[in-house]
Write a protein that holds these residues in place. Structure first.
Motif, PDB file in Angstrom:
ATOM      1  N   PHE A   8       0.839  -1.205   0.000  1.00 25.49           N
ATOM      2  CA  PHE A   8       0.000   0.000   0.000  1.00 25.49           C
ATOM      3  C   PHE A   8       0.874   1.254   0.000  1.00 25.49           C
ATOM      4  CE2 PHE A   8      -2.063   3.406   2.385  1.00 25.49           C
ATOM      5  CZ  PHE A   8      -3.243   3.560   1.670  1.00 25.49           C
ATOM      6  N   LYS A   9       1.914   1.243   0.819  1.00 19.45           N
ATOM      7  CA  LYS A   9       2.785   2.420   0.894  1.00 19.45           C
ATOM      8  C   LYS A   9       3.531   2.643  -0.425  1.00 19.45           C
ATOM      9  CE  LYS A   9       3.487   2.329   5.885  1.00 19.45           C
ATOM     10  NZ  LYS A   9       4.463   2.234   6.991  1.00 19.45           N
ATOM     11  N   LEU A  10       3.986   1.565  -1.051  1.00 12.89           N
ATOM     12  CA  LEU A  10       4.667   1.717  -2.329  1.00 12.89           C
ATOM     13  C   LEU A  10       3.708   2.241  -3.398  1.00 12.89           C
ATOM     14  CD1 LEU A  10       6.858  -1.524  -2.423  1.00 12.89           C
ATOM     15  CD2 LEU A  10       7.671   0.822  -2.217  1.00 12.89           C
ATOM     16  N   SER A  11       2.496   1.704  -3.417  1.00 15.66           N
ATOM     17  CA  SER A  11       1.509   2.182  -4.388  1.00 15.66           C
ATOM     18  C   SER A  11       1.202   3.657  -4.156  1.00 15.66           C
ATOM     19  CB  SER A  11       0.219   1.354  -4.271  1.00 15.66           C
ATOM     20  OG  SER A  11       0.484  -0.011  -4.517  1.00 15.66           O
ATOM     21  N   LEU A  12       1.066   4.036  -2.901  1.00 14.47           N
ATOM     22  CA  LEU A  12       0.798   5.434  -2.576  1.00 14.47           C
ATOM     23  C   LEU A  12       1.967   6.322  -2.984  1.00 14.47           C
ATOM     24  CD1 LEU A  12      -1.251   7.327  -1.235  1.00 14.47           C
ATOM     25  CD2 LEU A  12      -0.063   6.966   0.923  1.00 14.47           C
ATOM     26  N   ALA A  13       3.186   5.818  -2.788  1.00 11.19           N
ATOM     27  CA  ALA A  13       4.362   6.596  -3.167  1.00 11.19           C
ATOM     28  C   ALA A  13       4.419   6.810  -4.677  1.00 11.19           C
ATOM     29  CB  ALA A  13       5.629   5.883  -2.682  1.00 11.19           C
ATOM     30  N   LEU A  15       1.916   6.739  -6.754  1.00 16.73           N
ATOM     31  CA  LEU A  15       0.820   7.637  -7.117  1.00 16.73           C
ATOM     32  C   LEU A  15       1.180   9.079  -6.799  1.00 16.73           C
ATOM     33  CD1 LEU A  15      -2.083   8.089  -8.064  1.00 16.73           C
ATOM     34  CD2 LEU A  15      -2.831   7.653  -5.710  1.00 16.73           C
ATOM     35  N   LEU A  16       1.807   9.308  -5.640  1.00 17.28           N
ATOM     36  CA  LEU A  16       2.183  10.666  -5.255  1.00 17.28           C
ATOM     37  C   LEU A  16       3.196  11.247  -6.226  1.00 17.28           C
ATOM     38  CD1 LEU A  16       2.120  12.993  -3.223  1.00 17.28           C
ATOM     39  CD2 LEU A  16       3.889  11.802  -1.913  1.00 17.28           C
ATOM     40  N   VAL A  17       4.207  10.451  -6.577  1.00 12.16           N
ATOM     41  CA  VAL A  17       5.218  10.928  -7.519  1.00 12.16           C
ATOM     42  C   VAL A  17       4.581  11.254  -8.870  1.00 12.16           C
ATOM     43  CG1 VAL A  17       7.260  10.242  -8.832  1.00 12.16           C
ATOM     44  CG2 VAL A  17       7.138   9.753  -6.394  1.00 12.16           C
ATOM     45  N   SER A  18       3.693  10.394  -9.339  1.00 10.03           N
ATOM     46  CA  SER A  18       3.041  10.635 -10.628  1.00 10.03           C
ATOM     47  C   SER A  18       2.188  11.895 -10.587  1.00 10.03           C
ATOM     48  CB  SER A  18       2.165   9.426 -10.995  1.00 10.03           C
ATOM     49  OG  SER A  18       2.948   8.256 -11.096  1.00 10.03           O
ATOM     50  N   LEU A  19       1.416  12.069  -9.518  1.00 10.40           N
ATOM     51  CA  LEU A  19       0.555  13.244  -9.409  1.00 10.40           C
ATOM     52  C   LEU A  19       1.359  14.532  -9.345  1.00 10.40           C
ATOM     53  CD1 LEU A  19      -2.237  12.013  -6.947  1.00 10.40           C
ATOM     54  CD2 LEU A  19      -2.385  12.327  -9.414  1.00 10.40           C
ATOM     55  N   VAL A  20       2.453  14.497  -8.585  1.00 13.45           N
ATOM     56  CA  VAL A  20       3.300  15.687  -8.503  1.00 13.45           C
ATOM     57  C   VAL A  20       3.881  16.025  -9.863  1.00 13.45           C
ATOM     58  CG1 VAL A  20       5.458  16.577  -7.554  1.00 13.45           C
ATOM     59  CG2 VAL A  20       3.830  15.445  -6.057  1.00 13.45           C
ATOM     60  N   GLY A  21       4.365  14.990 -10.583  1.00 17.04           N
ATOM     61  CA  GLY A  21       4.927  15.239 -11.917  1.00 17.04           C
ATOM     62  C   GLY A  21       3.893  15.785 -12.877  1.00 17.04           C
ATOM     63  N   ILE A  22       2.710  15.178 -12.887  1.00 15.89           N
ATOM     64  CA  ILE A  22       1.662  15.639 -13.798  1.00 15.89           C
ATOM     65  C   ILE A  22       1.218  17.058 -13.448  1.00 15.89           C
ATOM     66  CG2 ILE A  22      -0.728  15.227 -14.499  1.00 15.89           C
ATOM     67  CD1 ILE A  22      -0.172  12.229 -14.114  1.00 15.89           C
ATOM     68  N   ALA A  23       1.041  17.319 -12.152  1.00 18.82           N
ATOM     69  CA  ALA A  23       0.597  18.652 -11.732  1.00 18.82           C
ATOM     70  C   ALA A  23       1.631  19.716 -12.093  1.00 18.82           C
ATOM     71  CB  ALA A  23       0.330  18.650 -10.232  1.00 18.82           C
ATOM     72  N   VAL A 164      11.725  16.897  -9.410  1.00 22.32           N
ATOM     73  CA  VAL A 164      10.916  16.823  -8.191  1.00 22.32           C
ATOM     74  C   VAL A 164      10.572  15.378  -7.861  1.00 22.32           C
ATOM     75  CG1 VAL A 164       8.705  17.455  -7.162  1.00 22.32           C
ATOM     76  CG2 VAL A 164       9.978  19.138  -8.484  1.00 22.32           C
ATOM     77  N   SER A 165      10.179  14.614  -8.880  1.00 25.39           N
ATOM     78  CA  SER A 165       9.850  13.207  -8.665  1.00 25.39           C
ATOM     79  C   SER A 165      11.060  12.434  -8.157  1.00 25.39           C
ATOM     80  CB  SER A 165       9.334  12.578  -9.963  1.00 25.39           C
ATOM     81  OG  SER A 165       8.174  13.246 -10.418  1.00 25.39           O
ATOM     82  N   LEU A 166      12.238  12.780  -8.680  1.00 19.82           N
ATOM     83  CA  LEU A 166      13.460  12.109  -8.229  1.00 19.82           C
ATOM     84  C   LEU A 166      13.728  12.392  -6.759  1.00 19.82           C
ATOM     85  CD1 LEU A 166      15.946  10.424  -8.953  1.00 19.82           C
ATOM     86  CD2 LEU A 166      17.101  12.554  -9.619  1.00 19.82           C
ATOM     87  N   VAL A 167      13.536  13.652  -6.356  1.00 22.00           N
ATOM     88  CA  VAL A 167      13.746  14.007  -4.950  1.00 22.00           C
ATOM     89  C   VAL A 167      12.766  13.249  -4.056  1.00 22.00           C
ATOM     90  CG1 VAL A 167      13.614  15.879  -3.275  1.00 22.00           C
ATOM     91  CG2 VAL A 167      14.709  16.277  -5.470  1.00 22.00           C
ATOM     92  N   ILE A 168      11.493  13.261  -4.454  1.00 23.51           N
ATOM     93  CA  ILE A 168      10.490  12.535  -3.663  1.00 23.51           C
ATOM     94  C   ILE A 168      10.800  11.044  -3.630  1.00 23.51           C
ATOM     95  CG2 ILE A 168       8.046  11.931  -3.528  1.00 23.51           C
ATOM     96  CD1 ILE A 168       7.385  14.624  -4.749  1.00 23.51           C
ATOM     97  N   GLY A 169      11.188  10.503  -4.796  1.00 26.98           N
ATOM     98  CA  GLY A 169      11.520   9.082  -4.857  1.00 26.98           C
ATOM     99  C   GLY A 169      12.696   8.724  -3.956  1.00 26.98           C
ATOM    100  N   VAL A 170      13.704   9.606  -3.926  1.00 27.15           N
ATOM    101  CA  VAL A 170      14.871   9.348  -3.069  1.00 27.15           C
ATOM    102  C   VAL A 170      14.465   9.352  -1.597  1.00 27.15           C
ATOM    103  CG1 VAL A 170      17.066  10.311  -2.278  1.00 27.15           C
ATOM    104  CG2 VAL A 170      16.574  10.173  -4.723  1.00 27.15           C
ATOM    105  N   VAL A 171      13.634  10.333  -1.226  1.00 29.17           N
ATOM    106  CA  VAL A 171      13.180  10.403   0.171  1.00 29.17           C
ATOM    107  C   VAL A 171      12.392   9.156   0.549  1.00 29.17           C
ATOM    108  CG1 VAL A 171      11.708  11.665   1.785  1.00 29.17           C
ATOM    109  CG2 VAL A 171      13.171  12.923   0.202  1.00 29.17           C
ATOM    110  N   LEU A 172      11.458   8.754  -0.330  1.00 28.76           N
ATOM    111  CA  LEU A 172      10.662   7.562  -0.052  1.00 28.76           C
ATOM    112  C   LEU A 172      11.532   6.304  -0.038  1.00 28.76           C
ATOM    113  CD1 LEU A 172       7.516   8.351  -2.239  1.00 28.76           C
ATOM    114  CD2 LEU A 172       7.690   8.459   0.245  1.00 28.76           C
ATOM    115  N   ALA A 173      12.470   6.231  -0.980  1.00 28.99           N
ATOM    116  CA  ALA A 173      13.344   5.052  -1.032  1.00 28.99           C
ATOM    117  C   ALA A 173      14.195   4.940   0.235  1.00 28.99           C
ATOM    118  CB  ALA A 173      14.239   5.124  -2.269  1.00 28.99           C
ATOM    119  N   ARG A 174      14.678   6.076   0.722  1.00 30.05           N
ATOM    120  CA  ARG A 174      15.489   6.047   1.956  1.00 30.05           C
ATOM    121  C   ARG A 174      14.648   5.602   3.143  1.00 30.05           C
ATOM    122  NH1 ARG A 174      20.386   8.300   2.376  1.00 30.05           N
ATOM    123  NH2 ARG A 174      19.980   8.810   4.562  1.00 30.05           N
TER     124      ARG A 174
END
Length: 450
Positions: A8-13, A15-23, A164-174
């Motif tokens: 669930f957390k990975l799916s949410l992550a 989705l969040l990255v995609s929404l931020v990129g699209i927005a 931005v997606s890369l930054v969010i992805g790095v934070v979530l990955a860490r």
């Protein structure tokens, strides 16, 4: 706090990255496209203005009466102020605007921002806009320029969204890899012998469950190591004591210090038997735990098992003036057991009960049917056990009474052997007690028909 799975957390992550990129792409592209389109419209208007001026000069051959026709959306006498003006090659205004009238000459500095008006590649005048307004060489139709701006905007927006997606992805990955890194380091430490490792449990998801399981495993390994060390020390002590007595008496006999009397030989014989019993208990326990103990299973009456055990221990009970009572129905269902091995378990339980029950006490043997098993119970009227003793009573070499001498308390392996034998019958054994109220050992054995 509601538990959420790692999936669930990975799916949410994601989705969040995609929404931020699209927005981000939509915001930047929309904003810049609006500006580019506005500039496009202005440039298109300017291009049409230039075409009107060129066409007028081609038809009339001069700028005479230019102000009498509607140019640039402003007709004669409508009171509007043009945001541009037109001059001829001599710098004289032929179409007023920017606050200047026809016939005047524009300031020299304005000539630098004028756009040439070309007719048949010959300059016939200049179009001058207000300061800061769009100017371009020849004011060609700006369709290509508009497309380039939009494409550049989308490209830059995509780059920004990627960053931005890369930054969010790095934070979530860490946040996901940090628990795994901690567990890896702890696992390596355990592999090197440090069994005290514990990792923080940061969540209730799969990673949190894995961390909790690792902590439990580490604690169990540490406990098993301590238990093994204690067992080794206990085995060494239990072996050393009879060996020392045997060697001491043998040397004394050899040196003539002790007379070769029957009493002396009895001591040596008793210690040798004790040593042999300890070795046999260790061998039996190793066989049971390795699954190599052979069981001759057959349907057996629970009452007959209790009768056999009571008969074997009646003399010892009478000697201590302890009542050994049997209370079991004759119509109990048969259990599927190896009678000799279960007899060994009951012998151990009754021997323990006799050891702890005071004179004039009571030991009761009972059997009770259950849905898929029969429970055999050995209840004594001894001092009982507290919760700590109940938790460890089936451990190897455990002795509840620490002050009791080892030769008085048996090898400390009897209950561990009893538990292993019962579990090899697919049964269960446990103890119930309260301090000062006696102890009850319960064996649940499977039915022969089940």
């Amino acid at each position: 706090m509601m538990s959420r799975s790692l999936a669930f957390k990975l799916s949410l992550a994601f989705l969040l990255v995609s929404l931020v990129g699209i927005a981000l792409v939509a915001f930047l592209a929309g904003r810049v496209s609006a500006n580019a389109f506005s500039n496009f419209a202005d440039a298109q208007s300017d291009s049409l203005l230039m075409e009107q001026l060129v066409k007028y000069y081609e038809i009339n051959g001069s700028w005479d009466d230019l102000d009498r026709i509607g140019i640039g959306g402003v007709g004669p006498g409508d009171g509007q102020v043009r945001p541009f003006l037109v001059i001829d090659n001599q710098g004289e205004i032929v179409l007023g605007g920017l606050g200047e009238n026809i016939g005047n000459r524009v300031p020299r500095g304005w000539l630098n921002r004028g756009t040439p008006i070309l007719v048949n590649d010959e300059r016939v005048g200049q179009l001058i806009f207000a300061e800061g307004m769009r100017r371009g060489a020849g004011l060609q139709p700006p369709r290509n320029d508009f497309a380039v701006q939009v494409n550049q905007t989308i490209f830059l927006a995509a780059l920004g969204a990627t960053a931005v997606s890369l930054v969010i992805g790095v934070v979530l990955a860490r946040s996901l890899t940090k628990p795994l890194q901690e567990m890896t380091e702890a696992t390596q430490a355990v592999a090197q012998g440090d069994l005290t490792q514990q990792v923080p449990v940061r969540s209730d998801d799969e990673l949190g469950q894995l961390a909790a399981s690792f902590n439990q495993m580490s604690a169990d390994l540490s406990y098993a190591r301590d238990l093994r060390r204690q067992m080794t020390a206990d085995i060494a002590h239990d072996l050393r004591t009879p060996l020392s007595l045997i060697l001491g008496h043998a040397e004394a006999l050899s040196d003539g210090v002790l007379p070769p009397t029957p009493e002396t030989f009895d001591v040596i014989h008793d210690e040798a038997r004790r040593l042999n019993r300890l070795v046999e208990d260790l061998r039996l326990l190793s066989l049971v735990e390795a699954g190599e103990l052979t069981l001759a299973l057959r349907p057996t009456s629970p009452r007959s098992l209790l009768e056999r055990a009571a008969l074997a221990h009646t003399p010892a009970a009478q000697q201590k003036q302890i009542e050994l009572a049997l209370n079991a129905s004759t119509n109990l269902p048969d259990v599927l057991v190896d009678p000799d091995r279960i007899a060994q378990v009951l012998d151990n339980l009754i021997a323990n009960a006799l050891r702890y029950t005071p004179e004039n006490g009571r030991i009761e043997l009972t059997a009770q049917p259950r849905q898929t098993a029969v429970q055999l119970r050995v209840r004594d009227s001894g001092p009982g056990m507290d919760s700590d003793e109940l938790a460890n009573v089936f451990d190897r070499f455990y002795r509840g009474d620490k002050s009791r001498q080892r030769h008085e308390g048996g090898s400390g392996l009897g209950l561990a052997i009893a538990k292993s034998i019962v579990e090899n019958h697919d049964g269960r054994i446990w103890a119930e007690s309260a301090s000062g109220q006696g102890a009850t050992f319960i064996i649940a054995l499977p039915l022969a028909s089940g």
